[in-house]
Design an enzyme around this catalytic site. Structure first.
Site, PDB file in Angstrom:
ATOM      1  N   CYS A  46       0.760  -1.178  -0.144  1.00 23.81           N
ATOM      2  CA  CYS A  46      -0.103  -0.005   0.152  1.00 23.81           C
ATOM      3  C   CYS A  46       0.932   1.182  -0.054  1.00 23.81           C
ATOM      4  O   CYS A  46       1.834   1.390   0.673  1.00 23.81           O
ATOM      5  CB  CYS A  46      -1.012   0.021   1.210  1.00 23.81           C
ATOM      6  N   HIS A  69      -7.547   3.059   2.721  1.00 26.49           N
ATOM      7  CA  HIS A  69      -6.956   3.968   2.072  1.00 26.49           C
ATOM      8  C   HIS A  69      -7.410   4.019   0.396  1.00 26.49           C
ATOM      9  O   HIS A  69      -7.420   4.940  -0.265  1.00 26.49           O
ATOM     10  CB  HIS A  69      -5.277   3.455   1.979  1.00 26.49           C
ATOM     11  N   CYS A 108     -35.040 -20.642   4.028  1.00 18.73           N
ATOM     12  CA  CYS A 108     -34.782 -21.062   5.551  1.00 18.73           C
ATOM     13  C   CYS A 108     -35.530 -20.220   6.735  1.00 18.73           C
ATOM     14  O   CYS A 108     -35.822 -20.848   7.506  1.00 18.73           O
ATOM     15  CB  CYS A 108     -33.312 -21.297   5.903  1.00 18.73           C
ATOM     16  N   CYS A 151      -4.735  -0.220  -0.018  1.00 18.04           N
ATOM     17  CA  CYS A 151      -5.362  -1.174   1.063  1.00 18.04           C
ATOM     18  C   CYS A 151      -7.007  -0.947   0.848  1.00 18.04           C
ATOM     19  O   CYS A 151      -7.232   0.329   0.700  1.00 18.04           O
ATOM     20  CB  CYS A 151      -4.638  -1.263   2.224  1.00 18.04           C
ATOM     21  N   HIS A 200     -28.521 -17.902   7.688  1.00 14.45           N
ATOM     22  CA  HIS A 200     -28.978 -19.151   7.596  1.00 14.45           C
ATOM     23  C   HIS A 200     -29.818 -19.291   8.700  1.00 14.45           C
ATOM     24  O   HIS A 200     -29.220 -19.014   9.854  1.00 14.45           O
ATOM     25  CB  HIS A 200     -28.237 -20.490   7.187  1.00 14.45           C
ATOM     26  N   CYS A 247       0.307   2.844   3.716  1.00 17.86           N
ATOM     27  CA  CYS A 247       0.698   2.341   5.077  1.00 17.86           C
ATOM     28  C   CYS A 247       1.680   0.882   4.723  1.00 17.86           C
ATOM     29  O   CYS A 247       1.713   0.437   6.017  1.00 17.86           O
ATOM     30  CB  CYS A 247      -0.700   1.913   5.783  1.00 17.86           C
TER      31      CYS A 247
END
Length: 817
Positions: A180, A213, A323, A200, A777, A183
């Site tokens: 990055c 970032h 479900c 990043c 679920h 950083c």
């Protein structure tokens, strides 16, 4: 043949608009694969099992039927199980795809003698041949009304891809060693396809992921597309050498397809064919999470569960998105009220006789069909040592017809947060709580005029709220509800020392860049008694309009139950919004006793010596119901450069929900012709009209005022559960209207609402797995016949270790002394 010709006038050739049922009986769960097959009425195009086709002949007199039978083809015993390679359900490469092949035969059957003629046959009249061919070629209505198989949505081509601007700034991206730019983070990296910056990803709600970032860079530059490094690879076996990767569009807020990705990568010196894949794509991560996510405890998948069969132990086939419905239905039909109403006291034949011409559209018929399917034991038979389960397709079609979310067939698959970009892959999945409330509402409507027969009333109770202003005068308000929604007071956790030690360990490992093992995680343990006490505790209501003082003030509110239901449903409010309206599910255990006594929660009503607040006059009424924009939210929006009046309107029309909600409204209403007109109460009332009326009616049926319901839905994007949460967390919106409605006396409670002892025993609970109600679920555990039973879609088994402390909805049954 002569008999058939004599009935040709009763045979219809289906039109394109006709609904044709040929896969499932409309009064039972019989199919062409059942013993006796399926009979399709060649006049109405409804289908009936062998036991029920005679009922249709008695009711309609229709004599000619297409008899469809399917028999399984032999399957090699050594056929290997296939590992899923696709995030899909019910299709090749997806989960649980071991489809049995069948041979299908057709005959023409004439009732009442059951005379059978083979089809096809050149001897059959042309009208019969044309009608049967049309039925066999048509897509069955059962398939049209539901999405039998589901596959994860394909990525859409980005609107920004074809005309993407790329800046020639000399950036050449090496094939490895990425970091990055801000950083030095070396994973979860995204390459911006406009300027070649490597940054990043977003920080996730749980603290994992990147440092934001990449998204910050987008906000500064508006460069729209980024590709996740480490996911780029080529399909060298395809004709076009397709590229597989994650490309994210910030303005579209979704993963997308970039058809010019090879060209966009080459601009920065990247030869995709030479790249090695080092990280999972989003789809692969979803598949991995679906396959390996550790849900053993809730599903008891790590236990040797004894499978159960017979009456009351029938599973429900997952339709690919059901479900939430299956878990709720299994619990509801365990209750005596629903069992008696739709099974013991109502035969299928009686329900069919009472049904309209199309029983597939009749809720009473489909409830009786569902009850008999679940409780009779007819469909609870071991097939290859497991249940197939009954598919609740027709029931869902009827119960969902009046609901904008449930009427869709959008897929409920387990989807997870992408750890690189921190993006929620929500699928608008319905919540079990919302379905439960909608279901009871529809049952109540269907039994209007027959309250004694209405089983939904066994869940209904009356909540009484008491408001006291500084004048000492009080107001009482009563509303009916089906659920008791409880906050979870984490500060009441009983394992605080262990939590402190765990948080210390977590911080240390995070500083070292290490992950916690699942066995190290410590969750808060909160007693159910603390949650119940939180409901009964006093609460301050700010900006309460007191008709006694003729001004806004702070009132004290308390709540209790005026009646105790036969079945008490406790909703644990595990899904919360953190700062910035970031959704979060509380990772918490609830210590739930098998027996509770809530007698102390009974409300007492108006007491001797108490004086009610006076009636509110017209002026006070307008003042109390008119929403005033929060100056804090308005000022924050105005600081961003928006017009002050526009900001006020945005805040009012999102009911002071927050900066993000107001901004969303503002951006979508900038071009409104009346955006510059002065604010008036009447215009606000008009704005509150623009929400789904069905959702408004649903909230009103819960006991909320209409304008409060509209405010809540407006602030919650139309989502009923979020709107309910909004109302509970914004009591000031309803308190003044409650006063106006009840200051002249306590409303009479519904005489049909049951009441009795406050002692209850735990009979069932529904657990949720996944990070939010929008994905995951649901599984139900039910105590019946002296043991705990797990209902996990079509799987029904004896529970070895019921996870009572992980419930989302708890169902208690009154103890009858």
């Amino acid at each position: 043949m002569e008999l058939l010709r004599s009935h040709l006038s009763r045979v219809r050739i289906p039109e394109p608009t006709n609904r044709i049922y040929k896969n499932e009986c409309c009064v039972s769960f019989d199919t062409p694969r059942s013993e006796g097959g399926l009979y399709v009425d060649m006049s109405s195009f409804l289908a009936f099992g062998k036991e029920y086709v005679g009922w249709n002949y008695e009711k309609t007199g229709n004599p000619v039927y297409l008899h469809i039978q399917q028999r399984p083809k032999p399957v090699p015993e050594d056929r290997p199980l296939k590992k899923p390679t696709l995030l899909a359900i019910g299709v090749e490469g997806g989960f649980d795809y071991q489809e049995i092949e069948y041979e299908e035969t057709h005959n023409i059957v004439i009732l009442p003698e059951y005379v059978s003629l083979p089809f096809p046959s050149v001897e059959l009249p042309e009208k019969i041949r044309l009608a049967v061919d049309a039925v066999l070629l048509a897509e069955g209505a059962e398939r049209k009304e539901q999405l039998a198989a589901w596959t994860a949505e394909k990525k859409k081509v980005s609107t920004y891809a074809l005309g993407l601007q790329q800046i020639n700034n000399g950036v050449v991206v090496p094939p490895s060693g990425w970091k990055c730019c801000k950083c030095n983070k070396s994973d979860n990296l995204w390459l911006n396809l406009t300027d070649g910056m490597i940054l990043c990803g977003r920080r996730n709600w749980d603290g994992s992921g990147g440092n934001n970032h990449a998204i910050e860079h987008y906000k500064e530059t508006n460069f729209p597309l980024a590709v996740k490094l480490g996911t780029i690879t080529a399909d060298l076996e395809s004709a076009g050498h397709d590229i597989f990767s994650d490309v994210f569009s910030y303005p579209e807020d979704d993963t997308i397809e970039d058809p010019l990705l090879a060209q966009h990568l080459a601009f920065f010196g990247i030869d995709f064919s030479s790249l090695q894949k080092t990280e999972m794509t989003t789809a692969e991560r979803e598949l991995d999470q679906n396959t390996n996510f550790d849900w053993n405890r809730i599903q008891e998948s790590g236990q040797e569960v004894e499978l159960l069969f017979g009456p009351g132990y029938t599973g429900l086939l997952n339709l690919g998105n059901s479900c939430y419905m299956a878990s709720t239905i299994q619990v509801v039909f365990t209750t005596h009220a629903f069992n008696a109403r739709y099974h013991k006291n109502q035969s299928l034949k009686k329900a069919f006789a009472m049904a309209p011409s199309d029983p597939t559209l009749d809720l009473n018929m489909q409830l009786a069909k569902l009850a008999h399917g679940l409780l009779s034991g007819k469909y609870s038979l071991p097939v290859q040592q497991k249940q197939e389960g009954v598919p609740p397709r027709m029931f869902k079609m009827v119960i969902a017809a009046s609901h904008p979310e449930f009427s869709s067939m959008r897929q409920q698959a387990l989807k997870t947060v992408d750890f690189a970009i921190g993006h929620w892959f929500n699928t608008n999945v319905e919540d079990a709580l919302e379905f439960f409330l909608h279901f009871l509402d529809q049952v109540e409507r269907a039994n209007t005029g027959n309250p004694a027969l209405d089983p939904s009333r066994s869940f209904k109770f009356v909540i009484e709220e008491r408001l006291q202003c500084p004048s000492g005068k009080v107001a009482y308000n009563k509303r009916s509800d089906y659920i008791l929604s409880l906050n979870i007071p984490l500060h009441e956790a009983t394992n605080k020392e262990q939590l402190e030690a765990f948080n210390k360990t977590k911080a240390e490992k995070k500083a070292e860049g290490k992950d916690l093992d699942s066995g190290e995680i410590v969750r808060p343990r909160v007693p159910l008694e603390a949650c119940l006490a939180s409901f009964s505790s006093t609460e301050e209501i700010h900006d309460f309009y007191s008709s006694a003082l003729n001004t806004k003030t702070t009132a004290i509110k308390t709540a209790g139950l005026a009646t105790f239901p036969d079945y008490l449903v406790l909703h644990m409010r595990k899904f919360v919004m953190e700062e910035g309206w970031v959704p979060k599910k509380l990772d918490v255990y609830i210590d739930v006793p098998d027996v509770i006594d809530i007698t102390y929660m009974r409300s007492k009503g108006l007491q001797p010596g108490e004086e009610l607040l006076p009636e509110t006059g017209p002026t006070g009424e307008v003042e109390s119901t008119q929403l005033v924009a929060s100056e804090d939210i308005v000022s924050k929006l105005a600081a961003m450069g928006f017009n002050y009046l526009h900001c006020q309107k945005a805040v009012i029309n999102t009911a002071n929900a927050g900066v993000e909600e107001a901004m969303t409204w503002l951006l979508s209403h900038m071009d409104d012709p009346d955006i510059d007109e002065p604010i008036s109460h009447n215009s606000h009332a008009m704005e509150l009209q623009s929400v789904d009326e069905t959702s408004v009616e649903t909230l009103i049926s819960f006991g909320f005022h209409e304008e409060v319901a509209r405010m809540a839905l407006k602030a919650s994007g139309g989502n009923i559960e979020k709107a309910t949460d909004w109302i509970f967390s914004h009591p000031e919106a309803s308190s003044s209207m409650d006063t106006d409605a009840t200051s002249n006396g306590v409303q009479d409670s519904d005489p049909g609402v049951p009441d009795g002892s406050g002692r209850y025993k735990l009979m069932a609970f529904i657990s949720h797995m996944g990070p939010s109600t929008h994905c995951g679920h649901y599984v139900a555990h039910v105590h019946k016949d002296g043991k705990w039973v797990i209902f996990n879609d079509s799987k029904v088994g004896a529970s070895v270790d019921p996870p009572k402390d992980m419930g989302y909805l708890y169902f208690y049954e009154r103890i009858v002394d």
